[in-house]
Design a protein around this motif. Structure first.
Motif, PDB file in Angstrom:
ATOM      1  N   HIS A   5       1.336  -7.158   6.839  1.00  0.00           N
ATOM      2  CA  HIS A   5       2.344  -7.033   5.792  1.00  0.00           C
ATOM      3  C   HIS A   5       3.412  -8.092   6.029  1.00  0.00           C
ATOM      4  O   HIS A   5       3.986  -8.156   7.117  1.00  0.00           O
ATOM      5  CB  HIS A   5       2.979  -5.636   5.818  1.00  0.00           C
ATOM      6  CG  HIS A   5       2.004  -4.541   5.551  1.00  0.00           C
ATOM      7  ND1 HIS A   5       1.773  -4.051   4.290  1.00  0.00           N
ATOM      8  CD2 HIS A   5       1.197  -3.848   6.391  1.00  0.00           C
ATOM      9  CE1 HIS A   5       0.867  -3.086   4.353  1.00  0.00           C
ATOM     10  NE2 HIS A   5       0.496  -2.949   5.616  1.00  0.00           N
ATOM     11  N   GLN A  19       9.035   0.720   0.573  1.00  0.00           N
ATOM     12  CA  GLN A  19       7.694   0.694   0.000  1.00  0.00           C
ATOM     13  C   GLN A  19       6.692   0.099   0.987  1.00  0.00           C
ATOM     14  O   GLN A  19       5.574   0.598   1.123  1.00  0.00           O
ATOM     15  CB  GLN A  19       7.675  -0.104  -1.296  1.00  0.00           C
ATOM     16  CG  GLN A  19       8.425   0.561  -2.421  1.00  0.00           C
ATOM     17  CD  GLN A  19       8.582  -0.338  -3.632  1.00  0.00           C
ATOM     18  OE1 GLN A  19       8.164  -1.490  -3.635  1.00  0.00           O
ATOM     19  NE2 GLN A  19       9.202   0.187  -4.674  1.00  0.00           N
ATOM     20  N   CYS A  20       7.087  -0.945   1.658  1.00  0.00           N
ATOM     21  CA  CYS A  20       6.213  -1.572   2.654  1.00  0.00           C
ATOM     22  C   CYS A  20       5.871  -0.584   3.760  1.00  0.00           C
ATOM     23  O   CYS A  20       4.701  -0.403   4.102  1.00  0.00           O
ATOM     24  CB  CYS A  20       6.880  -2.817   3.228  1.00  0.00           C
ATOM     25  SG  CYS A  20       5.997  -3.543   4.632  1.00  0.00           S
ATOM     26  N   ALA A  22       5.979   2.606   3.803  1.00  0.00           N
ATOM     27  CA  ALA A  22       5.213   3.762   3.330  1.00  0.00           C
ATOM     28  C   ALA A  22       3.718   3.451   3.270  1.00  0.00           C
ATOM     29  O   ALA A  22       2.882   4.343   3.323  1.00  0.00           O
ATOM     30  CB  ALA A  22       5.712   4.193   1.956  1.00  0.00           C
ATOM     31  N   ARG A  23       3.380   2.163   3.194  1.00  0.00           N
ATOM     32  CA  ARG A  23       1.977   1.759   3.077  1.00  0.00           C
ATOM     33  C   ARG A  23       1.425   1.074   4.328  1.00  0.00           C
ATOM     34  O   ARG A  23       0.347   0.516   4.318  1.00  0.00           O
ATOM     35  CB  ARG A  23       1.832   0.834   1.871  1.00  0.00           C
ATOM     36  CG  ARG A  23       1.991   1.612   0.579  1.00  0.00           C
ATOM     37  CD  ARG A  23       2.235   0.705  -0.594  1.00  0.00           C
ATOM     38  NE  ARG A  23       2.417   1.438  -1.828  1.00  0.00           N
ATOM     39  CZ  ARG A  23       3.543   2.029  -2.202  1.00  0.00           C
ATOM     40  NH1 ARG A  23       4.607   1.988  -1.418  1.00  0.00           N
ATOM     41  NH2 ARG A  23       3.631   2.662  -3.347  1.00  0.00           N
ATOM     42  N   THR A  24       2.188   1.125   5.400  1.00  0.00           N
ATOM     43  CA  THR A  24       1.774   0.488   6.645  1.00  0.00           C
ATOM     44  C   THR A  24       1.080   1.502   7.549  1.00  0.00           C
ATOM     45  O   THR A  24       1.658   2.549   7.861  1.00  0.00           O
ATOM     46  CB  THR A  24       2.991  -0.113   7.383  1.00  0.00           C
ATOM     47  OG1 THR A  24       3.594  -1.081   6.524  1.00  0.00           O
ATOM     48  CG2 THR A  24       2.579  -0.782   8.673  1.00  0.00           C
ATOM     49  N   GLY A  25      -0.138   1.183   7.945  1.00  0.00           N
ATOM     50  CA  GLY A  25      -0.906   2.067   8.820  1.00  0.00           C
ATOM     51  C   GLY A  25      -0.756   1.692  10.283  1.00  0.00           C
ATOM     52  O   GLY A  25      -0.195   0.653  10.631  1.00  0.00           O
ATOM     53  N   ASP A  28      -2.071  -1.659  11.292  1.00  0.00           N
ATOM     54  CA  ASP A  28      -1.458  -2.782  10.589  1.00  0.00           C
ATOM     55  C   ASP A  28      -0.371  -3.441  11.429  1.00  0.00           C
ATOM     56  O   ASP A  28       0.089  -2.898  12.434  1.00  0.00           O
ATOM     57  CB  ASP A  28      -0.836  -2.312   9.274  1.00  0.00           C
ATOM     58  CG  ASP A  28      -1.869  -1.788   8.290  1.00  0.00           C
ATOM     59  OD1 ASP A  28      -3.070  -1.987   8.524  1.00  0.00           O
ATOM     60  OD2 ASP A  28      -1.458  -1.170   7.290  1.00  0.00           O
ATOM     61  N   TRP A  97       5.457  -8.669   0.556  1.00  0.00           N
ATOM     62  CA  TRP A  97       6.484  -7.787   0.007  1.00  0.00           C
ATOM     63  C   TRP A  97       7.742  -8.616  -0.209  1.00  0.00           C
ATOM     64  O   TRP A  97       8.473  -8.898   0.725  1.00  0.00           O
ATOM     65  CB  TRP A  97       6.767  -6.627   0.955  1.00  0.00           C
ATOM     66  CG  TRP A  97       5.581  -5.767   1.206  1.00  0.00           C
ATOM     67  CD1 TRP A  97       4.641  -5.937   2.184  1.00  0.00           C
ATOM     68  CD2 TRP A  97       5.197  -4.618   0.465  1.00  0.00           C
ATOM     69  NE1 TRP A  97       3.691  -4.938   2.079  1.00  0.00           N
ATOM     70  CE2 TRP A  97       4.008  -4.111   1.052  1.00  0.00           C
ATOM     71  CE3 TRP A  97       5.744  -3.949  -0.613  1.00  0.00           C
ATOM     72  CZ2 TRP A  97       3.371  -2.983   0.564  1.00  0.00           C
ATOM     73  CZ3 TRP A  97       5.097  -2.820  -1.084  1.00  0.00           C
ATOM     74  CH2 TRP A  97       3.928  -2.354  -0.497  1.00  0.00           C
TER      75      TRP A  97
END
Length: 98
Positions: A5, A19-20, A22-25, A28, A97
């Protein structure tokens, strides 16, 4: 598949920051670029985020914005431009992002 990211905005600028994350595993990595490096001074949860994901900061952007690398929280690493390229090779998928 793990994702790199690329986060360009500071936490104060927009909702992009949340937002970033919230979508980072867990597999990642996040590379803080441009104004996102201000998070070192303004984001109290950065160390906690570093415990959950790999966080890198472009050293040239730290220098350009006058953020001392000595203020980096534990778990956050700096990379130069060669390190940036290495990250893009290590993580074939990336999301910007901005």
């Amino acid at each position: 598949m793990a994702v790199l990211h690329l986060l360009y905005r500071s936490p104060a600028e927009s909702s992009t920051w949340s937002q970033c994350w919230a979508r980072t595993g867990r597999e990642d990595a996040v590379l803080l670029l441009e104004d996102a490096v201000y998070a070192v001074a303004m984001e109290p949860t950065l160390e906690k985020l570093a415990a959950a994901s790999k966080i890198f900061i472009l050293s040239a952007d730290l220098v350009a914005r006058g953020v001392p690398s000595s203020s980096l929280p534990q778990g956050v690493e700096t990379v130069d431009y060669a390190g940036f390229v290495e990250l893009t090779e290590r993580y074939p998928l990336s999301l910007s992002w901005s």
